[in-house]
Design a protein around this motif. Structure first.
Motif: not given
Length: 281
Positions: A175-194
């Protein structure tokens, strides 16, 4: 597994919203409520993640943005049944190619744009944890000197509000943020945790096992183990394309869906501890 295609189309991206949740706290409460059951329909989790209409004012308090690397902030440890976390992506940053050891991964873009590149498993590197005691296994599968480059199965450009899903039977991803200037934010749910995963070299297919942690807080010990039960789906909107990923033991047939069945683990195995100090995938 759930009937999701990863080939030549965006069936793996859930962009349609039905009922919108206006509050991030409401989303957290509904996820917690869903996990009160010991049997979880994965499709319901996807729909919940999609239903939240992202508002940065809701989750800005969790942001921990680095200038040099992406960060992982634990929002809810899920009492050992899941991890919900915010990933903060500075401009032009990304993860390594990695797996999700026996876990379902649901990703929602909260702000910005995220690029997800999916890869087929390198030859002989998929290890069924029911056979050899755990993904991670023995890292000498390339001892014969052969090298195999990673094969791209698909690439998805995820916009704000898009939701995507992956598990090990579908393949690997980065997973990558391809924007050269702006940040990105993502919410991730993992089940079960690792708390560990494998990262793969794109040119050779070789991997190493690393620990994964959180910024700034470490995960609690896993309290549950998870079994899968396959249930017949009433309706299926996506085809499974078998040309872009291996058929692994966890792959379900068309028209079936995953149900996670949680049981208390009275004798948990100690997770493999690595000495290299790496904490990012």
């Amino acid at each position: 597994m759930s009937p999701i295609s990863i080939a030549q189309n965006n069936d793996a991206i859930y962009g349609q919203q039905t009922k919108s949740l206006k509050s991030f706290d409401e989303l957290l409460q509904k996820i917690q409520k869903l996990f009160e059951s010991n049997e979880i329909d994965v499709d319901q989790l996807k729909q919940l993640m999609q239903s939240y209409e992202s508002n940065p004012a809701d989750w800005i308090k969790y942001v921990n943005l680095s200038k040099e690397r992406y960060t992982r902030v634990l929002i809810d440890g899920g009492n050992g049944k899941y991890n919900l976390m915010l990933l903060c992506w500075p401009a032009n940053t990304g993860s390594s190619i990695h797996d999700h050891p026996d876990s379902h991964c649901i990703l929602k873009v909260l702000a910005g744009t995220v690029s997800e590149v999916r890869y087929c498993w390198p030859k002989d590197s998929y290890k069924d944890d029911h056979c050899d005691g755990g993904i991670g296994g023995n890292d000498d599968h390339h001892k014969n000197g052969e090298e195999e480059g990673m094969i791209i199965a698909d690439e998805n450009r995820l916009q704000t509000q898009n939701v995507a899903y992956i598990n090990d039977s579908i393949g690997l991803h980065r997973v990558m943020n391809p924007d050269p200037t702006m940040p990105a934010f993502s919410l991730h749910l993992y089940s079960p945790p690792f708390d560990y995963c494998r990262i793969f070299d794109e040119k050779t297919g070789k991997y190493q096992t690393i620990n994964v942690g959180f910024d700034p807080k470490e995960i609690e010990a896993v309290k549950y183990r998870v079994k899968r039960r396959t249930a017949a789906a009433n309706n299926s909107n996506c085809d499974i394309n078998h040309h872009h990923h291996h058929n692994h033991p966890h792959q379900n047939s068309f028209g079936s869906k995953d149900v996670l069945v949680f049981e208390m683990d009275h004798n948990p195995k100690h997770r493999q501890q690595q000495q290299d100090g790496k904490t990012r995938s």
